[in-house]
Design a protein around this motif. Structure first.
Motif, mmCIF file in Angstrom:
data_model
loop_
_atom_site.group_PDB
_atom_site.id
_atom_site.type_symbol
_atom_site.label_atom_id
_atom_site.label_comp_id
_atom_site.label_asym_id
_atom_site.label_seq_id
_atom_site.Cartn_x
_atom_site.Cartn_y
_atom_site.Cartn_z
ATOM 1 N N ASN A 15 0.863 -0.977 0.267
ATOM 2 C CA ASN A 15 0.277 -0.045 0.306
ATOM 3 C C ASN A 15 0.830 0.998 0.424
ATOM 4 O OD1 ASN A 15 -3.309 -0.513 0.233
ATOM 5 N ND2 ASN A 15 -1.663 -2.703 1.565
ATOM 6 N N HIS B 39 -5.911 4.272 6.869
ATOM 7 C CA HIS B 39 -6.615 4.157 6.579
ATOM 8 C C HIS B 39 -7.082 3.250 5.942
ATOM 9 C CE1 HIS B 39 -11.460 4.074 5.150
ATOM 10 N NE2 HIS B 39 -11.145 4.440 4.085
ATOM 11 N N VAL B 40 -6.920 2.451 5.007
ATOM 12 C CA VAL B 40 -6.661 0.857 3.653
ATOM 13 C C VAL B 40 -5.647 0.259 4.934
ATOM 14 C CG1 VAL B 40 -5.296 0.103 1.754
ATOM 15 C CG2 VAL B 40 -6.096 2.535 1.481
ATOM 16 N N ALA C 265 -7.913 -3.109 5.460
ATOM 17 C CA ALA C 265 -7.385 -4.387 5.340
ATOM 18 C C ALA C 265 -7.146 -5.083 6.525
ATOM 19 C CB ALA C 265 -6.392 -4.466 4.263
ATOM 20 N N ARG D 174 -4.165 8.064 4.726
ATOM 21 C CA ARG D 174 -3.877 7.376 3.578
ATOM 22 C C ARG D 174 -3.998 5.766 3.209
ATOM 23 N NH1 ARG D 174 -2.292 9.953 -2.444
ATOM 24 N NH2 ARG D 174 -3.561 8.134 -2.818
ATOM 25 N N LEU D 175 -2.738 5.990 4.203
ATOM 26 C CA LEU D 175 -2.088 4.341 4.739
ATOM 27 C C LEU D 175 -3.238 4.250 5.737
ATOM 28 C CD1 LEU D 175 1.529 4.809 4.152
ATOM 29 C CD2 LEU D 175 0.387 3.551 2.591
ATOM 30 N N THR E 294 1.288 1.877 -3.381
ATOM 31 C CA THR E 294 0.290 2.515 -4.262
ATOM 32 C C THR E 294 0.281 4.189 -3.807
ATOM 33 O OG1 THR E 294 -0.608 0.286 -4.056
ATOM 34 C CG2 THR E 294 -1.767 1.582 -4.577
ATOM 35 N N VAL E 295 -0.145 4.307 -2.513
ATOM 36 C CA VAL E 295 0.322 5.614 -2.186
ATOM 37 C C VAL E 295 1.092 6.239 -3.238
ATOM 38 C CG1 VAL E 295 -0.021 7.610 -0.367
ATOM 39 C CG2 VAL E 295 -1.489 4.892 -0.179
#
Length: 330
Positions: free
Chosen positions: A118, A144-145, A149, A141-142, A121-122
């Motif tokens: 992730n 939240h992901v 998960a 953002r990390l 990705t970010v």
């Protein structure tokens, strides 16, 4: 005798093993899962517990305290094709011991791999300048992901922090040059603003000085005009008095004008820078006679003024005696 001792020792050992297999003490900050014939049945919370002998056993010992996991350093390509090295740390806490024990194998490795993927990705969806200046946005953002998960695993991701962002050396040098140029530009702008403010202040000062100087000249001109006006009034009054005297046939008035012009001409002759010798007229008696005539003229003017004053003072007394209006003497 020896057989009895051996039997007693074996019995004691067996009793201890049996006791430790039945009585379980769970320390604070830990939770144990219980398996019955290999199947999960319950979770033991901190404290003392008794298990069914030969049927139940401890399955997994789970740490319920908050844990810190390192995210290994990896190279990530940003959206503008810049290579950066990124690493971080993640703070996790087991919320459900059974899910964390039986829904994922090697929990720490799984979370580390999840954070790495992730993170790529970010960071890969952002430009280099955004990556360097928006760490808080990346962390949010990390988090939240990763939290979404790991929720099925019974794990709560509390915080994720980027520890280090290392761009390539050439980009670092370019950024240093850019920063230096920006600082120099700001210095030039600041200096120009200072010069501008100083010029404005000097212009304002010159403006105020010019205004004050103009006001001073106007006041001086007004004073000069007033002085000239009063001088002209005095001259007019003197001329009127002399004209009246001439009309009455008084020769001294003519002598006054002649003496005045004579004295002025003689004073100009004496003040001239080109004049080295002062010429004194031989007929000083005529000048003295003229001055005497001027004196008689002045005495005559005083007598006329006294007569007018006496007339003004006598008019109110006569009006009071007769009871009539007070006449005005022009």
């Amino acid at each position: 005798m020896n057989f009895s001792l051996i039997f007693f020792v074996m019995f004691a050992v067996f009793a201890l093993i049996f006791l430790f297999s039945v009585i379980k003490i769970v320390p604070q900050g830990r939770e144990f899962t219980v398996e019955r014939f290999g199947k999960y049945t319950k979770t033991l919370t901190p404290g003392i517990h008794i298990l069914t002998p030969f049927v139940e056993r401890i399955g997994r010992r789970m740490n319920m305290m908050e844990q810190v996991l390192d995210v290994p350093t990896q190279e990530v390509i940003t959206r503008d094709n810049a290579m950066v090295k990124v690493d971080g740390i993640v703070f996790i806490q087991v919320m459900d011991a059974a899910k964390a024990a039986y829904r994922v194998d090697d929990l720490t490795y799984a979370i580390a791999q999840l954070c790495m993927t992730n993170l790529r990705t970010v960071v890969g969806s952002m430009e280099l300048d955004e990556v360097l200046s928006q760490r808080d946005s990346i962390n949010t953002r990390l988090l939240h992901v990763i939290d979404a998960a790991t929720e099925p695993w019974g794990i709560k991701a509390n915080r994720i922090e980027i520890k280090d962002l290392t761009p390539p050396v050439d980009i670092t040098n370019a950024m240093a040059r850019q920063m230096k140029a920006e600082r120099e530009r700001r210095a030039v702008i600041t200096e120009a603003d200072g010069e501008k403010q100083a010029a404005i202040a000097r212009a304002e000062g010159a403006k105020q000085a010019a205004i004050l100087e103009a006001e001073g000249r106007r006041e001086a001109a007004f004073r000069d005009a007033e002085a000239r006006e009063r001088e002209a009034e005095a001259e007019a009054k003197a001329t009127a008095m002399v004209s009246e005297a001439i009309a009455r046939g008084d020769v001294n008035a003519i002598n006054y004008f002649v003496a005045q012009k004579y004295v002025e001409a003689f004073a100009e002759l004496a003040r001239s820078p080109q004049q080295k010798t002062v010429i004194v007229p031989s007929e000083m008696g005529a000048l003295v006679g003229t001055i005497a005539g001027v004196g008689e003229l002045v005495g005559l003017a005083k007598e006329q003024q006294q007569v007018r004053t006496d007339a003004r003072q006598a008019a109110p007394r006569a009006a009071r005696r007769s009871g009539g209006a007070v006449p005005t003497t022009e």
